[in-house]
Structure formats: C-alpha cells, structure tokens
Design a protein around this motif. Structure first.
Motif, PDB file in Angstrom:
ATOM      1  N   SER A  77     -61.986  37.324  71.229  1.00 47.35           N
ATOM      2  CA  SER A  77     -61.333  36.153  70.641  1.00 47.35           C
ATOM      3  C   SER A  77     -60.738  36.553  69.291  1.00 47.35           C
ATOM      4  CB  SER A  77     -62.326  35.000  70.458  1.00 47.35           C
ATOM      5  OG  SER A  77     -63.352  35.388  69.569  1.00 47.35           O
ATOM      6  N   ILE A  78     -59.773  35.780  68.819  1.00 43.96           N
ATOM      7  CA  ILE A  78     -59.091  36.073  67.559  1.00 43.96           C
ATOM      8  C   ILE A  78     -59.476  35.015  66.533  1.00 43.96           C
ATOM      9  CG2 ILE A  78     -56.855  36.355  66.418  1.00 43.96           C
ATOM     10  CD1 ILE A  78     -55.708  37.047  69.213  1.00 43.96           C
ATOM     11  N   LYS A  79     -59.770  35.462  65.313  1.00 43.19           N
ATOM     12  CA  LYS A  79     -60.130  34.517  64.252  1.00 43.19           C
ATOM     13  C   LYS A  79     -59.581  35.021  62.928  1.00 43.19           C
ATOM     14  CE  LYS A  79     -64.524  36.646  63.074  1.00 43.19           C
ATOM     15  NZ  LYS A  79     -65.843  36.356  62.520  1.00 43.19           N
ATOM     16  N   ASP A  80     -59.398  34.096  61.981  1.00 40.83           N
ATOM     17  CA  ASP A  80     -58.951  34.468  60.650  1.00 40.83           C
ATOM     18  C   ASP A  80     -60.043  35.254  59.937  1.00 40.83           C
ATOM     19  OD1 ASP A  80     -56.555  33.197  60.999  1.00 40.83           O
ATOM     20  OD2 ASP A  80     -57.158  31.351  59.971  1.00 40.83           O
ATOM     21  N   CYS A  81     -59.629  36.180  59.089  1.00 42.97           N
ATOM     22  CA  CYS A  81     -60.580  36.966  58.317  1.00 42.97           C
ATOM     23  C   CYS A  81     -61.116  36.119  57.169  1.00 42.97           C
ATOM     24  CB  CYS A  81     -59.907  38.230  57.770  1.00 42.97           C
ATOM     25  SG  CYS A  81     -60.984  39.233  56.719  1.00 42.97           S
ATOM     26  N   ASN A  82     -62.418  35.888  57.152  1.00 38.95           N
ATOM     27  CA  ASN A  82     -63.015  35.078  56.096  1.00 38.95           C
ATOM     28  C   ASN A  82     -63.237  35.855  54.804  1.00 38.95           C
ATOM     29  OD1 ASN A  82     -63.036  32.966  57.837  1.00 38.95           O
ATOM     30  ND2 ASN A  82     -65.251  32.932  58.167  1.00 38.95           N
ATOM     31  N   THR A  83     -63.208  37.176  54.883  1.00 39.52           N
ATOM     32  CA  THR A  83     -63.393  37.964  53.662  1.00 39.52           C
ATOM     33  C   THR A  83     -62.241  37.745  52.692  1.00 39.52           C
ATOM     34  OG1 THR A  83     -64.658  39.666  54.835  1.00 39.52           O
ATOM     35  CG2 THR A  83     -63.661  40.305  52.746  1.00 39.52           C
ATOM     36  N   CYS A  84     -61.023  37.758  53.206  1.00 41.30           N
ATOM     37  CA  CYS A  84     -59.834  37.595  52.352  1.00 41.30           C
ATOM     38  C   CYS A  84     -59.164  36.251  52.571  1.00 41.30           C
ATOM     39  CB  CYS A  84     -58.833  38.720  52.626  1.00 41.30           C
ATOM     40  SG  CYS A  84     -58.160  38.706  54.309  1.00 41.30           S
ATOM     41  N   HIS A  85     -59.820  35.342  53.362  1.00 39.78           N
ATOM     42  CA  HIS A  85     -59.238  34.027  53.669  1.00 39.78           C
ATOM     43  C   HIS A  85     -57.860  34.169  54.300  1.00 39.78           C
ATOM     44  CE1 HIS A  85     -62.568  32.199  51.528  1.00 39.78           C
ATOM     45  NE2 HIS A  85     -62.323  33.003  50.488  1.00 39.78           N
ATOM     46  N   ALA A  86     -57.752  35.167  55.193  1.00 45.52           N
ATOM     47  CA  ALA A  86     -56.530  35.407  55.977  1.00 45.52           C
ATOM     48  C   ALA A  86     -55.332  35.793  55.119  1.00 45.52           C
ATOM     49  CB  ALA A  86     -56.200  34.199  56.847  1.00 45.52           C
ATOM     50  N   SER A  87     -55.571  36.269  53.898  1.00 47.35           N
ATOM     51  CA  SER A  87     -54.454  36.704  53.056  1.00 47.35           C
ATOM     52  C   SER A  87     -54.107  38.166  53.294  1.00 47.35           C
ATOM     53  CB  SER A  87     -54.809  36.510  51.579  1.00 47.35           C
ATOM     54  OG  SER A  87     -55.850  37.404  51.186  1.00 47.35           O
ATOM     55  N   GLY A  88     -55.049  38.932  53.793  1.00 53.76           N
ATOM     56  CA  GLY A  88     -54.818  40.352  54.046  1.00 53.76           C
ATOM     57  C   GLY A  88     -55.049  41.240  52.842  1.00 53.76           C
ATOM     58  N   VAL A  89     -55.353  40.643  51.682  1.00 52.50           N
ATOM     59  CA  VAL A  89     -55.543  41.442  50.464  1.00 52.50           C
ATOM     60  C   VAL A  89     -56.825  41.022  49.760  1.00 52.50           C
ATOM     61  CG1 VAL A  89     -53.080  41.855  50.124  1.00 52.50           C
ATOM     62  CG2 VAL A  89     -54.164  39.871  49.044  1.00 52.50           C
ATOM     63  N   GLN A  90     -57.279  41.893  48.881  1.00 57.56           N
ATOM     64  CA  GLN A  90     -58.432  41.611  48.040  1.00 57.56           C
ATOM     65  C   GLN A  90     -58.194  42.254  46.677  1.00 57.56           C
ATOM     66  OE1 GLN A  90     -61.404  43.528  50.546  1.00 57.56           O
ATOM     67  NE2 GLN A  90     -61.513  45.273  49.148  1.00 57.56           N
ATOM     68  N   PRO A  91     -58.864  41.782  45.622  1.00 54.50           N
ATOM     69  CA  PRO A  91     -58.653  42.361  44.294  1.00 54.50           C
ATOM     70  C   PRO A  91     -58.980  43.848  44.272  1.00 54.50           C
ATOM     71  CG  PRO A  91     -59.847  40.289  44.139  1.00 54.50           C
ATOM     72  CD  PRO A  91     -59.798  40.649  45.594  1.00 54.50           C
ATOM     73  N   CYS A  92     -58.219  44.595  43.517  1.00 55.43           N
ATOM     74  CA  CYS A  92     -58.480  46.028  43.361  1.00 55.43           C
ATOM     75  C   CYS A  92     -59.734  46.189  42.513  1.00 55.43           C
ATOM     76  CB  CYS A  92     -57.295  46.717  42.687  1.00 55.43           C
ATOM     77  SG  CYS A  92     -57.585  48.468  42.304  1.00 55.43           S
ATOM     78  N   GLY A  93     -60.664  46.971  42.982  1.00 58.78           N
ATOM     79  CA  GLY A  93     -61.911  47.166  42.263  1.00 58.78           C
ATOM     80  C   GLY A  93     -61.816  48.151  41.119  1.00 58.78           C
ATOM     81  N   ALA A  94     -60.689  48.833  40.979  1.00 60.21           N
ATOM     82  CA  ALA A  94     -60.556  49.859  39.945  1.00 60.21           C
ATOM     83  C   ALA A  94     -59.825  49.367  38.697  1.00 60.21           C
ATOM     84  CB  ALA A  94     -59.836  51.075  40.511  1.00 60.21           C
ATOM     85  N   CYS A  95     -59.291  48.147  38.733  1.00 63.34           N
ATOM     86  CA  CYS A  95     -58.501  47.691  37.591  1.00 63.34           C
ATOM     87  C   CYS A  95     -58.597  46.183  37.425  1.00 63.34           C
ATOM     88  CB  CYS A  95     -57.041  48.091  37.759  1.00 63.34           C
ATOM     89  SG  CYS A  95     -56.181  47.205  39.095  1.00 63.34           S
ATOM     90  N   HIS A  96     -57.863  45.664  36.479  1.00 62.39           N
ATOM     91  CA  HIS A  96     -57.770  44.228  36.247  1.00 62.39           C
ATOM     92  C   HIS A  96     -56.293  43.856  36.238  1.00 62.39           C
ATOM     93  CE1 HIS A  96     -62.022  44.075  35.211  1.00 62.39           C
ATOM     94  NE2 HIS A  96     -61.820  45.134  34.439  1.00 62.39           N
ATOM     95  N   GLY A  97     -55.818  43.311  37.315  1.00 58.75           N
ATOM     96  CA  GLY A  97     -54.434  42.871  37.387  1.00 58.75           C
ATOM     97  C   GLY A  97     -53.415  43.984  37.418  1.00 58.75           C
ATOM     98  N   GLY A  98     -53.807  45.163  37.854  1.00 57.98           N
ATOM     99  CA  GLY A  98     -52.861  46.266  37.996  1.00 57.98           C
ATOM    100  C   GLY A  98     -52.896  47.268  36.861  1.00 57.98           C
ATOM    101  N   HIS A  99     -53.671  46.979  35.798  1.00 55.01           N
ATOM    102  CA  HIS A  99     -53.758  47.896  34.668  1.00 55.01           C
ATOM    103  C   HIS A  99     -55.219  48.194  34.342  1.00 55.01           C
ATOM    104  CE1 HIS A  99     -49.658  46.313  34.213  1.00 55.01           C
ATOM    105  NE2 HIS A  99     -49.383  47.467  33.593  1.00 55.01           N
ATOM    106  N   LYS A 100     -55.443  49.351  33.793  1.00 58.09           N
ATOM    107  CA  LYS A 100     -56.785  49.742  33.384  1.00 58.09           C
ATOM    108  C   LYS A 100     -56.706  50.478  32.049  1.00 58.09           C
ATOM    109  CE  LYS A 100     -56.577  53.992  36.170  1.00 58.09           C
ATOM    110  NZ  LYS A 100     -57.230  54.769  37.234  1.00 58.09           N
ATOM    111  N   GLU A 101     -57.857  50.702  31.485  1.00 59.29           N
ATOM    112  CA  GLU A 101     -57.936  51.341  30.169  1.00 59.29           C
ATOM    113  C   GLU A 101     -57.326  52.734  30.202  1.00 59.29           C
ATOM    114  OE1 GLU A 101     -61.701  53.192  28.258  1.00 59.29           O
ATOM    115  OE2 GLU A 101     -61.691  51.097  27.601  1.00 59.29           O
TER     116      GLU A 101
END
Length: 356
Positions: free
Chosen positions: A159-183
């Motif tokens: 059966s097919i279901k929406d991904c609950n991890t990303c709420h069917a968005s297909g993306v998740q926050p990057c764990g290595a930075c904050h908003g695309g930039h890091k120190e």
C-alpha cells in the motif's frame, strides 16, 4: 535474529489496516517471528548400513614431512626464531588416527515483518487478490548445504502512504547547519583572524555556506529519500542454513579436539537424503551411537521452526602424529594432524624481535 531496518514509529502501518491479511495475522513492524513449516514428511529410506570393511589405514607420516610441516609452522610467525624447527632432532613419532562423525542438516526457515521503502512507482496491490501464505511464496534456494538469505516482498500486500517523517514534503532540516550556513572554520565565527584582521575566508561574516546541503538548509528526507511517499508491505525473509555438528571419538594423543575443526581426513563413508536414518553396524560403536543421537536431536530441534530440506552424514579418519624432538638438550612435543599437515604445539622460541 531479525536484521531488517526498524523505522520510526510514525511510519509503521496502522495495525487495524493490516491485521486481517490471512496467514499474516501475527505480523508486526519489527518482525513477527519464525513461522512453523508445513507438516514434515516421514523418512522413507531404510536404515543406513555402515561402510563395508576396507583398508582404512592412513600411511604413517615420514620424518621429512613432519620436519617440513614444523618449519612451515615456525615460518608463519614472523617473530619466532627458526632455530627449533631447523636444528631440533626428532626422537619419536607416534600415530593417533581418530574417527570424526559429521552431521549436516540443511534447513529453510521463514519469518515476516511489516517493512517500508521509498515509493518509486510500484503499484498498490493490497487486497487486489488474496496474498499467498508465507510457505506458498516462491523462493530460489541456493546450492544444497550452503547458507543464504533472501528477502521477498509478498505479493498483494503493498500500500502507498504519505511519509510521516517529513509530512510528505520530501525534505528535512540539514543537521550540519542552520538555514544553509555554519560557523566559519577559519575564524571560528569571530569574523577576524589575528588582531582585528578581517577573515579572508568568510569576509568578516563569521559564517560560511554549508557544503553538505549546498546552502539550502534542507536535505532529502532519510525515510522516503525525497519521494514524499512510502510503499508499505509485508516482507518475507527466507533463510537457508547448513547446521553442522561433529563428534570426534576420544583419542589419547593429547591434541585439543577443537584443533581438528579446521582439517580434513580420509573419508570412509558419506550419504545424504531428505531425512537420514542412523548408521547401523559401524565397526566403532561410538560412531553409531553419535549418529543415532545427533540425527534424533537435529530432526527434533530443526523441524519445529524450519523445514528440513536435506541431511548428510560423513565419517572421516583423521591422522594425528605426536612428534617428540630435542632442542638445546630439552625435549619438546608438537602435533601434525589432518590431510593438511597442520601443526600445534608450544614453540620453545617464540620471540626473536629486537626492540630498538
């Protein structure tokens, strides 16, 4: 016992949705345990006689072969002095041939679990037809007496279901930075290097673009791999295992019986069939008793959770030679055993390394 990936709880299929699949009522996320096989057949072959009387003697090991095996044993250890193997004088050699009985029981076991994967266009066939029962699903067995594992998606359970991890968005926050930039790694976020010198790497901003997400601040969802949806299905795990057990007749050479696991001997008898009967009339009664005990134990133990596909029993005569030798006036012992002329013994000069 179950090595399948365990997904986060929100992505597991609802129990009320899948609990009524005939033949899979006990299947859960994370594994439903091993399934009992169909009722096994009974043995149909008559009891197996032991091997006919023959010349079972093994040629005695020569001194040259014993010396050669000992030298190879010493050479395999880089920090051992070669002197005992090269200068030792053999004073006595004593053969101790021993029987080894080996029973192999080749089994197939099946277990099920609810699994999921990123949806890549597969059809949702849940309930379009009755799903085949676990032992009705076709699986390709390996060569007899070979370990192998196969994972199969059970037809008509997907059966097919929406991904609950990303709420069917297909993306998740990057764990290595904050908003695309890091120190900035060069100025460590200060924007300067040295005394009030602007950091040339980040131009004084104290931040740099995240190379892991390419500055986006998000990455593809780990669960659905960016597909937004998951395919949930029953996964059948089929395992073929060759269960091997040995019995070595007690011998008085002094060699540890565990050393014999890695060597072969002179094969005296071998037969295989679906379910074996014990050997009858074997010249050594200990071998006949071991055959009866192990066959009974294997058929009782493995038939409960797996299907026995084939059994094989072998009797070998393994050569063991106890070698006494003198080196620097002292007497030492080593053993040469198996067709491979393996060596075991306490070596009298085990370290010649020089510490600088």
């Amino acid at each position: 016992m179950n090595s399948a990936v365990v997904y986060p709880p929100p992505t597991a299929p609802p129990a009320d949705m899948f609990g009524t699949v005939p033949g899979y009522e006990g299947t859960v996320a994370g594994g439903g345990g091993y399934l009992p096989p169909p009722v096994p057949l009974e043995p149909v072959a008559p009891p197996q006689p032991g091997p006919a009387p023959a010349d079972w003697s093994i040629p005695s090991l020569s001194e040259d072969d014993a010396q050669k095996a000992f030298k190879e044993f010493a050479s395999a250890n880089c920090c051992w002095s070669k002197k005992p193997a090269e200068d030792g004088v053999i004073t006595n050699m004593q053969p101790f041939n021993t029987y080894r009985y080996r029973l192999e029981t080749f089994t197939e076991s099946r277990s099920t679990e609810w699994a999921q994967k990123p949806h890549e266009g597969e059809p949702a066939d849940f309930y379009t037809q009755p799903a085949p029962r676990p032992w009705e699903v076709q699986a390709t067995p390996p060569t007899m007496f070979t370990n192998h594992t196969q994972e199969i998606r059970v037809p008509y359970t997907s059966s097919i279901k929406d991904c609950n991890t990303c709420h069917a968005s297909g993306v998740q926050p990057c764990g290595a930075c904050h908003g695309g930039h890091k120190e900035c790694w060069q100025c460590r976020g200060s924007g300067t290097t040295g005394i009030e010198t602007q950091c040339g790497h980040c131009r004084g901003s104290g931040q740099e673009r995240c190379d892991k997400c390419d500055g986006r601040g998000t990455m593809a969802c780990d669960t659905c791999k960016g597909k937004r949806q998951l395919l949930a299905y029953i996964q059948l795990k089929v395992e073929w295992v060759n269960n091997v057990e040995d019995h070595v007749v007690e011998q008085n050479s002094g060699l540890n019986v565990a050393d014999l696991h890695s060597v072969t001997g002179k094969e005296l008898f071998k037969n295989s069939q679906y379910l074996l009967y014990p050997l009858v009339g074997f010249p050594n009664p200990v071998i006949a008793e071991a055959s009866e005990r192990l066959i009974r134990d294997h058929q009782s133990k493995y038939a409960q959770t797996s299907r026995i596909l084939q059994q094989r029993q072998t009797v070998e005569l393994i050569p063991i030679t106890k070698v006494n030798y003198k080196w620097k006036g002292d007497t030492h012992v080593y053993y040469v055993y198996g067709n491979e002329h393996q060596v075991s013994g306490d070596y009298p000069a085990t370290c010649c390394c020089v510490v600088m």
